[in-house]
Each structure stands twice: as structure tokens, then as C-alpha cells.
Write a protein that holds these residues in place. Sequence first.
Motif, PDB file in Angstrom:
ATOM      1  N   VAL A   1      17.851  55.881  63.338  1.00  0.00           N
ATOM      2  CA  VAL A   1      17.382  54.918  63.998  1.00  0.00           C
ATOM      3  C   VAL A   1      17.569  55.018  65.574  1.00  0.00           C
ATOM      4  O   VAL A   1      18.765  55.471  66.040  1.00  0.00           O
ATOM      5  CB  VAL A   1      18.097  53.308  63.509  1.00  0.00           C
ATOM      6  CG1 VAL A   1      17.341  52.365  64.534  1.00  0.00           C
ATOM      7  CG2 VAL A   1      17.901  53.283  62.290  1.00  0.00           C
ATOM      8  N   HIS A   2      16.479  55.112  66.159  1.00  0.00           N
ATOM      9  CA  HIS A   2      16.648  55.519  67.826  1.00  0.00           C
ATOM     10  C   HIS A   2      16.179  53.920  68.460  1.00  0.00           C
ATOM     11  O   HIS A   2      15.012  53.520  68.180  1.00  0.00           O
ATOM     12  CB  HIS A   2      15.811  56.648  68.165  1.00  0.00           C
ATOM     13  CG  HIS A   2      15.906  56.896  69.681  1.00  0.00           C
ATOM     14  ND1 HIS A   2      16.677  57.926  70.067  1.00  0.00           N
ATOM     15  CD2 HIS A   2      15.644  55.955  70.530  1.00  0.00           C
ATOM     16  CE1 HIS A   2      16.812  57.992  71.390  1.00  0.00           C
ATOM     17  NE2 HIS A   2      15.837  56.987  71.842  1.00  0.00           N
ATOM     18  N   CYS A   3      16.930  53.455  69.283  1.00  0.00           N
ATOM     19  CA  CYS A   3      16.360  52.441  70.060  1.00  0.00           C
ATOM     20  C   CYS A   3      16.758  52.709  71.448  1.00  0.00           C
ATOM     21  O   CYS A   3      17.825  53.191  71.969  1.00  0.00           O
ATOM     22  CB  CYS A   3      17.291  50.996  69.768  1.00  0.00           C
ATOM     23  SG  CYS A   3      18.260  51.061  68.723  1.00  0.00           S
ATOM     24  N   HIS A   4      15.686  52.244  72.364  1.00  0.00           N
ATOM     25  CA  HIS A   4      15.780  52.422  73.884  1.00  0.00           C
ATOM     26  C   HIS A   4      16.521  51.335  74.453  1.00  0.00           C
ATOM     27  O   HIS A   4      15.916  50.212  74.507  1.00  0.00           O
ATOM     28  CB  HIS A   4      14.593  52.607  74.387  1.00  0.00           C
ATOM     29  CG  HIS A   4      13.689  53.611  73.712  1.00  0.00           C
ATOM     30  ND1 HIS A   4      14.104  54.846  73.430  1.00  0.00           N
ATOM     31  CD2 HIS A   4      12.372  53.552  72.912  1.00  0.00           C
ATOM     32  CE1 HIS A   4      13.094  55.639  72.887  1.00  0.00           C
ATOM     33  NE2 HIS A   4      12.178  54.663  72.518  1.00  0.00           N
ATOM     34  N   LEU A   5      17.785  51.204  74.891  1.00  0.00           N
ATOM     35  CA  LEU A   5      18.431  50.136  75.239  1.00  0.00           C
ATOM     36  C   LEU A   5      18.055  49.604  76.445  1.00  0.00           C
ATOM     37  O   LEU A   5      18.126  48.222  76.705  1.00  0.00           O
ATOM     38  CB  LEU A   5      20.085  50.392  75.025  1.00  0.00           C
ATOM     39  CG  LEU A   5      20.665  50.859  73.883  1.00  0.00           C
ATOM     40  CD1 LEU A   5      22.180  51.190  74.049  1.00  0.00           C
ATOM     41  CD2 LEU A   5      20.686  49.674  72.984  1.00  0.00           C
TER      42      LEU A   5
ATOM     43  N   ASN B   1      19.510  54.318  78.736  1.00  0.00           N
ATOM     44  CA  ASN B   1      20.186  54.694  77.695  1.00  0.00           C
ATOM     45  C   ASN B   1      19.681  54.491  76.280  1.00  0.00           C
ATOM     46  O   ASN B   1      18.783  53.420  76.199  1.00  0.00           O
ATOM     47  CB  ASN B   1      21.423  53.532  77.702  1.00  0.00           C
ATOM     48  CG  ASN B   1      22.323  53.708  79.025  1.00  0.00           C
ATOM     49  OD1 ASN B   1      23.004  54.857  79.080  1.00  0.00           O
ATOM     50  ND2 ASN B   1      22.403  52.891  79.766  1.00  0.00           N
ATOM     51  N   CYS B   2      20.012  55.490  75.549  1.00  0.00           N
ATOM     52  CA  CYS B   2      19.379  55.313  74.017  1.00  0.00           C
ATOM     53  C   CYS B   2      20.680  55.086  73.163  1.00  0.00           C
ATOM     54  O   CYS B   2      21.705  55.337  73.316  1.00  0.00           O
ATOM     55  CB  CYS B   2      18.925  56.626  73.647  1.00  0.00           C
ATOM     56  SG  CYS B   2      17.754  57.054  74.772  1.00  0.00           S
ATOM     57  N   MET B   3      20.338  54.335  72.137  1.00  0.00           N
ATOM     58  CA  MET B   3      21.261  54.474  71.071  1.00  0.00           C
ATOM     59  C   MET B   3      20.679  55.004  69.721  1.00  0.00           C
ATOM     60  O   MET B   3      19.643  54.820  69.446  1.00  0.00           O
ATOM     61  CB  MET B   3      21.941  53.035  70.702  1.00  0.00           C
ATOM     62  CG  MET B   3      22.719  52.723  69.505  1.00  0.00           C
ATOM     63  SD  MET B   3      22.950  51.142  68.886  1.00  0.00           S
ATOM     64  CE  MET B   3      24.288  50.297  70.185  1.00  0.00           C
TER      65      MET B   3
HETATM   66 NI    NI Z   1      15.477  56.206  73.643  1.00  0.00          NI
END
Ligand code: NI
Length: 137
Positions: A87-91, A95-97
Motif C-alpha cells: 500500500v502506498h499513500c502520499h502523506l 512524504n510517502c508511506m
Molecule cells: Ni507517494
Amino acid sequence: MKTIRFGVSLDEDLLNQFDGMIEKQQYASRSEAIRDLIRKSLIKEEWENDEDIAGAVVLVYDHHVRQLKDKLDKYQHRHHREIISTVHCHLDEENCMEIIIVQGKSSSIKKFSDFLIGTRGVKHGQFVATTTGALIK
Ligand code: NI
């Protein structure tokens, strides 16, 4: 499955400390807390015996850092057989998580996780070690 009751003898002080912990961690009962401790020990055993385990690598990084994303991706492709899902989220703007769910031999998963967490530019990394559940009843 048959449930067996057994008695445990221990010092009052130790029991008081245990009850304090049970309350803090909001366990429903002493039995549930003891079951969890036993499972925790069994999972530790799986890890030490290089059994098949499951876990999640959580990474936070700045995607602007040069070649970082490529490096992390390249390494994950090399381990694609051990990765169940990502799972990739753009915080925010920078920043990415990324949460990488893995399953495999504990020695190999440990190496995989250490490499990602130790990669320069990764701001924070944490590995959550759990079990496939196959060896725990
Ligand atoms: Ni990202």
C-alpha cells in the motif's frame, strides 16, 4: 477444540504486577492475557527457528530524494515472491508511506526489512512481526 483449565501458583507481588498490566492493556480476563503471552512466545519460537512467518514493513520517506524510490522498488522486485501486497499513500507534498506485507522464511524477511529500513533517505521504518497462524492454535 477442548479447553483445559489449569492452576498457576505465583507470588502475590508478581500477580499484582500482572493484574496491573492486564488492566492497562484492557484485557478481558487473566486467561485472555495468559493466552496472548503463550502465543507471543510461540511466535518468537517461529522466528528463531526460521519458520514461515508473516509481517509488515512500514516506511516513511521523501519521494524527492534522488533515486530513493527506484532503489526501494528495485529491491522489492527482487523479493516479489515474498511480498503479498503493498500500500502506498502520499502523506503530503513530499512524504510517502509504504506498507509492504510479507510472508516467508524469517531469516529472509528480516534481511529484506532491514535493507529497506536502513536505506538512506528513509525517514522512519518499522517492522511488525507476526505469524502466518499455521502453527498457532
Ligand atoms: Ni507517494
